[in-house]
Write a protein that holds these residues in place. Structure first.
Motif, short mmCIF file in Angstrom:
data_model
loop_
_atom_site.label_atom_id
_atom_site.label_comp_id
_atom_site.label_asym_id
_atom_site.label_seq_id
_atom_site.Cartn_x
_atom_site.Cartn_y
_atom_site.Cartn_z
N TYR A 48 0.82 -1.20 0.00
CA TYR A 48 0.00 0.00 0.00
C TYR A 48 0.86 1.26 0.00
O TYR A 48 1.96 1.29 0.56
CB TYR A 48 -0.90 0.02 1.24
N ARG A 49 0.32 2.31 -0.60
CA ARG A 49 0.96 3.62 -0.56
C ARG A 49 0.69 4.23 0.82
O ARG A 49 -0.46 4.29 1.26
CB ARG A 49 0.41 4.51 -1.67
N PRO A 50 1.70 4.73 1.52
CA PRO A 50 1.50 5.22 2.89
C PRO A 50 0.55 6.41 2.99
O PRO A 50 -0.22 6.50 3.95
CB PRO A 50 2.91 5.62 3.32
N ALA A 51 0.58 7.30 1.99
CA ALA A 51 -0.19 8.54 2.11
C ALA A 51 -1.69 8.30 2.18
O ALA A 51 -2.39 8.90 3.01
CB ALA A 51 0.16 9.47 0.95
N ASP A 52 -2.21 7.43 1.33
CA ASP A 52 -3.67 7.24 1.27
C ASP A 52 -4.09 5.77 1.34
O ASP A 52 -5.26 5.44 1.14
CB ASP A 52 -4.23 7.86 -0.01
N HIS A 53 -3.13 4.88 1.61
CA HIS A 53 -3.39 3.45 1.73
C HIS A 53 -3.95 2.85 0.44
O HIS A 53 -4.66 1.85 0.45
CB HIS A 53 -4.36 3.17 2.90
N ALA A 54 -3.62 3.48 -0.69
CA ALA A 54 -4.04 2.93 -1.98
C ALA A 54 -3.16 1.73 -2.32
O ALA A 54 -1.94 1.77 -2.11
CB ALA A 54 -3.92 4.00 -3.07
N PRO A 55 -3.74 0.66 -2.85
CA PRO A 55 -2.93 -0.52 -3.19
C PRO A 55 -1.98 -0.22 -4.34
O PRO A 55 -2.36 0.44 -5.32
CB PRO A 55 -3.97 -1.57 -3.57
N LEU A 56 -0.76 -0.72 -4.24
CA LEU A 56 0.26 -0.54 -5.27
C LEU A 56 0.48 -1.81 -6.08
O LEU A 56 0.67 -1.76 -7.29
CB LEU A 56 1.59 -0.11 -4.64
N ASP A 57 0.47 -2.95 -5.40
CA ASP A 57 0.75 -4.21 -6.08
C ASP A 57 0.54 -5.35 -5.09
O ASP A 57 0.49 -5.14 -3.87
CB ASP A 57 2.20 -4.23 -6.59
N GLN A 58 0.41 -6.55 -5.63
CA GLN A 58 0.47 -7.75 -4.81
C GLN A 58 1.85 -8.36 -4.99
O GLN A 58 2.30 -8.58 -6.12
CB GLN A 58 -0.62 -8.75 -5.21
N ALA A 59 2.53 -8.63 -3.87
CA ALA A 59 3.93 -9.07 -3.93
C ALA A 59 4.17 -10.21 -2.97
O ALA A 59 3.45 -10.37 -1.97
CB ALA A 59 4.85 -7.90 -3.61
N LEU A 60 5.19 -11.00 -3.27
CA LEU A 60 5.68 -11.99 -2.31
C LEU A 60 6.63 -11.27 -1.35
O LEU A 60 7.55 -10.56 -1.79
CB LEU A 60 6.41 -13.12 -3.02
N VAL A 61 6.43 -11.47 -0.06
CA VAL A 61 7.22 -10.80 0.96
C VAL A 61 7.99 -11.85 1.75
O VAL A 61 7.41 -12.84 2.20
CB VAL A 61 6.32 -9.97 1.89
N LEU A 62 9.30 -11.63 1.91
CA LEU A 62 10.14 -12.52 2.71
C LEU A 62 10.93 -11.69 3.71
O LEU A 62 11.35 -10.57 3.38
CB LEU A 62 11.13 -13.31 1.84
N ILE A 63 11.14 -12.24 4.90
CA ILE A 63 11.98 -11.57 5.88
C ILE A 63 13.13 -12.49 6.28
O ILE A 63 13.01 -13.72 6.26
CB ILE A 63 11.18 -11.14 7.13
N PHE A 64 14.26 -11.86 6.63
CA PHE A 64 15.47 -12.59 7.01
C PHE A 64 16.03 -11.93 8.27
O PHE A 64 16.77 -10.94 8.19
CB PHE A 64 16.52 -12.55 5.89
N PRO A 65 15.68 -12.44 9.44
CA PRO A 65 16.18 -11.84 10.68
C PRO A 65 17.69 -11.95 10.79
O PRO A 65 18.29 -12.98 10.45
CB PRO A 65 15.48 -12.66 11.78
N GLY A 66 18.33 -10.86 11.25
CA GLY A 66 19.75 -10.91 11.50
C GLY A 66 20.04 -11.70 12.78
O GLY A 66 19.14 -11.87 13.61
N PRO A 67 21.22 -12.23 12.96
CA PRO A 67 22.38 -12.05 12.08
C PRO A 67 22.46 -13.05 10.94
O PRO A 67 23.42 -13.04 10.17
CB PRO A 67 23.55 -12.25 13.05
#
Length: 422
Positions: A48-67
């Protein structure tokens, strides 16, 4: 920080990488969800776009905790659609959320600073990205896997152990169970120190081969104007990289083309036609052509009496080797398969097969040569104090090789190996 880690759009998928403090909070805010995906598991989320919460795209999201991430920091990846508009909008949203664009090489630099990579692996990653042939890739992969790092650490561990032994003899030679420092130095010269020097020298033997693999064997195409040099270059490259005209002096500077000779890298040089000229620009091109040809690994000479005879489509000669000269037609392609096969055989004879060399850059070669010189100097000394100083110099050079220098490691080794403390 963030950056586009995949190729420039348009593309099927674009990978935007993030790393640093606050990355996971940014992921929560751009996805509009307080729940993060499980570590290293892709989840489909709307961005989502932060300013108005308009959707931007559908994406695959991955996280990699450090270290346990590439940079050693908390990191994330957004795999979105690769259109220019989508990539631009997502990057703008990340900036609005407080992230900044990464500088060139910043992800790798943070990986080095966090201890995830050493300098030899950093150099290998650069070579791997630039690899154009199988051999270049194999060499870079071996280095990225820590081949030289492991070898250099083994050398340095041996140096540290030897220094610890010598310094122990110097400091505690009055102890009844400690042999004299001079006697111990003689034993070191006769055994482990000589073996260490031999190991370093062996590793350096492959440096010249590695440099050829990284940059390619140099092949210069020379001859008089209108000999067909540029046509031959275009035929071997299978694309128009050089201008071909019937006018003499068209090529004014050296043109470089990378070739893959059966998996072996080569750099093909199209040079200015060699002739006498009053044109100062053409004369400079001819001077550069002669200079580059003088340092090439191979010269394909299309001139009278040269090793390549071109334009057999005009002369009626048969293609192939005759009387030690290769007859071809760069225009029709006759004889080119024979030329390419010959070039591949020539290249393979100069770059032997087998395990990739350990030393792959001029920086690595310089530091290992410095370490080897210090070890050889230590072999000449009878004074254990001078020997220890040379070994310290060698260890310092190897520390610079990896980018990690710890002067306290010798002290730690002494106290860990000898029960002689107060």
């Amino acid at each position: 920080m963030f950056a586009l880690s995949s190729g420039p759009p348009p593309a099927g998928v674009a990978v935007i990488r993030l790393s640093g403090t606050g990355v996971f909070d940014i992921v929560r805010r751009i996805t509009g969800s307080r729940r993060l995906p499980p570590a290293r598991e892709a989840r489909l989320r709307t961005l989502y776009r932060p300013a108005d919460h308009a959707p931007l795209d559908q994406a695959l999201v991955l996280i990699f905790p450090g270290p346990n991430s590439f940079t050693g920091e908390d990191s994330a990846e957004l795999h979105c659609h690769g259109s220019p508009a989508t990539v631009s909008a997502v990057q703008a949203a990340l900036s609005a959320l407080g992230a900044r664009p990464a500088e060139a090489g910043e992800f790798t630099r943070r990986a080095f600073e966090s201890g995830r990579l050493d300098l030899t692996q950093v150099e290998a990653l650069s070579d791997l990205i630039a690899a154009e042939t199988d051999l270049q890739r194999d060499q870079a992969l071996a280095q990225a896997g820590g081949r030289l790092r492991d070898l250099a650490e083994s050398w340095r561990d041996q140096l540290v152990a030897l220094m610890a032994d010598i310094e122990a003899q110097l400091d505690f030679s009055d102890e009844g169970d400690v042999e004299s420092a001079g006697t111990h130095a003689e034993a070191l010269r006769a055994g482990p120190l000589a073996a260490l020097a031999a190991s370093m020298a062996t590793a350096l033997e492959g440096a010249a081969i590695a440099e050829r693999i990284r940059h390619g064997l140099v092949i210069a195409v020379t001859g008089p104007p209108n000999a067909g040099k540029s046509s031959l270059i275009n035929s071997l490259a299978r694309r128009d990289v050089a201008i071909v005209t019937p006018h003499a002096g068209t090529t004014r500077d050296v043109i470089e083309v990378h070739l893959d000779l059966g998996g072996l890298p080569a750099l093909l040089l199209d040079t200015a036609g060699l002739r006498e000229t009053e044109d100062p620009i053409e004369a400079e091109g001819i001077a550069r052509a002669r200079a580059r040809a003088s340092t090439a690994d191979l010269v394909l000479d299309l001139g009278p009496g040269g090793n390549v005879v071109n334009r057999i489509d005009e002369s009626g000669d048969a293609p192939g080797f005759h009387s030690g000269r290769l007859h071809i037609s760069a225009r029709t392609g006759a004889g080119l398969p024979e030329l390419e096969a010959w070039l591949a055989d020539w290249a393979s004879a100069r770059i032997p097969s087998g395990e990739p060399p350990a030393v792959t850059t001029a920086r690595q070669q310089h530091l290992i040569e410095a370490a080897l010189e210090a070890v050889r100097s230590a072999l000449l000394h009878r004074d254990p104090v001078l020997m220890a100083e040379d070994l310290r110099t060698a260890a310092h050079a190897l520390g610079r090789l990896s980018g990690r220098i710890d002067p306290e490691v010798v002290l730690g080794a002494i106290f860990s190996r000898f029960c002689i403390g107060k």
